[in-house]
Write a protein that holds these residues in place. Structure first.
Motif, PDB file in Angstrom:
ATOM      1  N   SER A 128      -8.801  -2.003   4.110  1.00  0.00           N
ATOM      2  CA  SER A 128      -9.253  -3.387   4.162  1.00  0.00           C
ATOM      3  C   SER A 128      -8.870  -4.093   2.868  1.00  0.00           C
ATOM      4  N   ARG A 129      -8.827  -5.414   2.890  1.00  0.00           N
ATOM      5  CA  ARG A 129      -8.399  -6.135   1.694  1.00  0.00           C
ATOM      6  C   ARG A 129      -9.381  -5.993   0.551  1.00  0.00           C
ATOM      7  N   HIS A 174       0.802  -1.233   0.000  1.00  0.00           N
ATOM      8  CA  HIS A 174       0.000   0.000   0.000  1.00  0.00           C
ATOM      9  C   HIS A 174       0.835   1.283   0.000  1.00  0.00           C
ATOM     10  N   PRO A 227      -4.054   4.440   6.504  1.00  0.00           N
ATOM     11  CA  PRO A 227      -2.915   3.626   6.940  1.00  0.00           C
ATOM     12  C   PRO A 227      -3.001   2.156   6.536  1.00  0.00           C
ATOM     13  N   GLU A 228      -4.143   1.536   6.781  1.00  0.00           N
ATOM     14  CA  GLU A 228      -4.296   0.118   6.471  1.00  0.00           C
ATOM     15  C   GLU A 228      -5.681  -0.140   5.881  1.00  0.00           C
TER      16      GLU A 228
END
Length: 249
Positions: free
Chosen positions: A171-172, A113, A168-169
């Motif tokens: 979801s898939r 990412h 930041p992160e």
């Protein structure tokens, strides 16, 4: 005039082929070799098509009277020709490149990412927002509601892309959702340009008919909502246990 006609010829040729290929990955099985193959060709053709549109918009801004004699015959003021076929086409071309680029990047970088925060990717989103604001300002100067209204699409697209990039992160599932939104969005942009600006050649007086702009947008939004809904349902559906697996007491 000949540079404009040259850009137009390549633009129409690559755009027509690309918009036909658009439906193969959209309607086909996602992730299949056919989906990837024709999706890549679609993306390449759209980048060429949008680049030619930048050339057409630039030559229009340099010489609006020479490049658009039909509008001159209809008594269009030079400022309106520059606004619609110069600034607005330039903005739509930049937005198309930004949508295709983002659609490709989200899939390529789904396992990395931070790579989405490359300066070129971020700059393209910022530049799209800037182009949309310029289009809105130029539309305001000539009191052209269409230019001001359609600029909201680019602003929203750029801001939502940046939101995703700096999450930041994610979801898939977020990568596939962004991919669908951007690639189908690029199709909306080019179909809109083809139906609206292309209609100029057939009926110049109705080139800015709102119905010509609304059809691709409506169809594209339905496709985005449908495909994203299918994807969300697929992710929520529980996966079956592997064959031969036994439960432990």
């Amino acid at each position: 005039m000949w540079p404009f006609e040259g850009f137009l010829f390549v633009h129409v040729t690559t755009g027509a082929v690309g918009l036909l290929l658009f439906w193969i990955p959209v309607l086909g099985k996602k992730g299949s070799p056919t989906h990837r193959k024709f999706g890549e060709w679609y993306a390449r053709l759209m980048l060429v098509t949008a680049s030619m549109a930048i050339g057409m918009a630039s030559t229009t801004l340099l010489s609006p009277i020479v490049t658009h004699p039909k509008q001159v015959a209809l008594n269009w003021p030079q400022s309106r020709i520059e606004g619609i076929f110069g600034w607005m086409m330039l903005y739509l071309a930049i937005m198309t490149i930004h949508l295709v680029w983002h659609g490709i990047a989200t899939i390529r970088n789904k396992k990395n990412h931070p790579a989405n925060r490359h300066w070129a990717n971020v700059s393209l989103n910022v530049f799209t927002i800037f182009a949309a604001l310029v289009c809105a300002y130029r539309g305001w100067l000539i009191n052209e509601t269409l230019m001001m209204g359609f600029s909201l699409v680019g602003i929203a697209s750029g801001l939502t892309n940046l939101w995703f990039i700096y999450t930041p992160e994610p979801s898939r599932i977020a990568y596939q959702l962004e991919h669908i939104k951007s690639i189908v969005g690029s199709g909306i942009s080019v179909y809109t340009a083809f139906m609206a600006f292309g209609f100029v050649r057939l009926n110049p007086g109705n080139a800015l008919n709102p119905k010509m702009w609304a059809i691709p947008l409506g169809v594209g939004l339905v496709i985005i909502i449908y495909q994203q809904t299918r994807l969300r349902l697929a992710f929520r559906r529980p996966r079956s246990a592997p064959a031969g697996a036994t439960s432990k007491a």
